[in-house]
Design a protein around this motif. Structure first.
Motif, PDB file in Angstrom:
ATOM      1  N   ASP A 165       0.852  -1.188   0.000  1.00 59.83           N
ATOM      2  CA  ASP A 165       0.000   0.000   0.000  1.00 59.83           C
ATOM      3  C   ASP A 165       0.892   1.243   0.000  1.00 59.83           C
ATOM      4  O   ASP A 165       1.738   1.406   0.872  1.00 59.83           O
ATOM      5  N   ASP A 174       0.616   3.093   3.340  1.00 55.52           N
ATOM      6  CA  ASP A 174       0.877   2.373   4.586  1.00 55.52           C
ATOM      7  C   ASP A 174       1.698   1.128   4.258  1.00 55.52           C
ATOM      8  O   ASP A 174       1.161   0.130   3.794  1.00 55.52           O
ATOM      9  N   GLY A 180      -2.076  -6.733   7.315  1.00 57.48           N
ATOM     10  CA  GLY A 180      -2.146  -5.347   7.766  1.00 57.48           C
ATOM     11  C   GLY A 180      -1.110  -4.999   8.801  1.00 57.48           C
ATOM     12  O   GLY A 180      -1.099  -3.874   9.322  1.00 57.48           O
ATOM     13  N   THR A 226       0.695  -2.532   5.217  1.00 55.31           N
ATOM     14  CA  THR A 226      -0.367  -3.237   4.502  1.00 55.31           C
ATOM     15  C   THR A 226       0.201  -3.799   3.202  1.00 55.31           C
ATOM     16  O   THR A 226       0.625  -3.045   2.323  1.00 55.31           O
ATOM     17  N   SER A 250      -6.726   3.876  -0.496  1.00 53.16           N
ATOM     18  CA  SER A 250      -6.312   2.533  -0.089  1.00 53.16           C
ATOM     19  C   SER A 250      -7.488   1.577   0.002  1.00 53.16           C
ATOM     20  O   SER A 250      -7.291   0.359   0.081  1.00 53.16           O
ATOM     21  N   TYR A 305      -0.088  -6.933   0.085  1.00 53.79           N
ATOM     22  CA  TYR A 305      -0.907  -7.912  -0.624  1.00 53.79           C
ATOM     23  C   TYR A 305       0.011  -8.904  -1.327  1.00 53.79           C
ATOM     24  O   TYR A 305       0.981  -8.509  -1.975  1.00 53.79           O
ATOM     25  N   ARG A 339      -3.830 -10.856   2.262  1.00 54.55           N
ATOM     26  CA  ARG A 339      -3.584  -9.498   2.765  1.00 54.55           C
ATOM     27  C   ARG A 339      -3.027  -9.552   4.170  1.00 54.55           C
ATOM     28  O   ARG A 339      -3.469 -10.345   5.008  1.00 54.55           O
TER      29      ARG A 339
END
Length: 212
Positions: free
Chosen positions: A74, A77, A93, A80, A119, A82, A91
Motif C-alpha cells: 500500500d 501504509d 495489515g 499493509t 487505499s 498484498y 492481505r
C-alpha cells in the motif's frame, strides 16, 4: 538454485522491501517458498510467509512463475501488503506477521494493485479479466468493458491512472471500466496532449559558451 517470482519496494521508504523466493527441495523436487522482508535496505531479513494459509498441495513442481505471483505494498501504509501466491490472494495489515485470504472469486489471480487515490480501492488482474473492490477487498466486481475476454497478467495504479497488461495489449481505466479502444489510440497519435499520462516534451536549450 533460488528464483524470485516477485518483489516489491515500499513507495514511502526504499529500505522496506518484500521478496518472494523459491528454491527446489532436492528430496521432493518441489519448490519451497520464503517471503523475505527487510526494513533496513537488505542488511537483515525475516520470513513473513503465510505458511499456515497455503497448503502444500498448491506448491508447484515447476519453475514457471510468469503469472500467479505478485507482491503489492500500500503506497500510503507500508505495513499493509498484498500477496498473490499461485493464483490466490492474501492481505496482511501488520507487515507480514498475520495474513488473511482475500475473498475474490475471479479464478486465477495474477496481480493486485492499490489505487493511487484511495487505499480502500483495489484492482486485481486475473485470467477472467479485471476486478475492482471499493471496500479494501471485502467485495469485488468485474470490470469487463473493452477487454475482449482477455486474460490479464499485471495491473498498476498511480494517481488517477490505472493500467493493466493482458495477452492482447495494455488497457487503461476510463469511465469506471478498463478499455483502450482503437479510436483512443488514433486520438493520442493525432493529439498527444489529450493523453493524461503522457509526459510534456523536454526542451533542451544549448548553453552559451563563455566569452573570451
Amino acid at each position: 538454485m533460488t528464483e524470485s517470482p516477485a518483489f516489491a519496494v515500499a513507495p514511502e521508504s526504499s529500505k522496506i522491501v518484500y521478496a518472494l523466493l523459491a528454491g527446489r527441495n532436492s528430496n521432493t523436487l518441489q519448490f519451497v517458498f520464503a517471503l523475505g522482508r527487510t526494513l533496513d535496505g537488505g542488511d537483515t531479513w525475516n520470513n513473513a510467509f503465510p505458511v499456515a494459509l497455503i497448503p502444500n498441495t498448491k506448491l508447484p513442481n515447476t519453475g514457471d512463475f510468469r503469472t500467479g505471483y505478485a507482491i503489492t505494498i500500500d503506497p500510503k501504509d507500508s505495513r499493509t501488503v498484498y500477496l498473490v501466491f499461485n493464483g490466490a490472494a492474501y492481505r496482511s495489515g501488520d507487515g507480514g506477521t498475520r495474513w488473511t485470504p482475500i475473498p475474490i472469486k475471479a479464478g486465477t489471480v495474477n496481480d493486485i494493485a492499490v489505487s493511487g487515490e484511495s487505499s480502500q480501492v483495489l484492482f486485481a488482474a486475473a485470467d477472467t479479466g479485471a476486478w475492482v473492490s471499493r471496500d479494501a477487498g471485502a467485495t469485488w466486481s468485474l470490470l469487463a468493458t473493452g477487454l475482449q475476454q482477455d486474460k490479464l497478467t499485471r495491473i498498476i495504479s498511480a494517481g488517477p491512472v490505472t493500467l493493466s497488461q493482458g495477452q492482447r495489449g495494455i488497457y487503461r481505466l476510463t469511465n469506471g471500466d478498463l478499455a483502450w479502444p482503437a479510436s483512443k489510440w488514433r486520438e493520442m497519435e493525432q493529439n498527444p496532449d489529450s493523453d493524461p499520462i503522457s509526459f510534456p516534451p523536454v526542451i533542451v536549450t544549448p548553453s552559451t559558451p563563455p566569452a573570451n
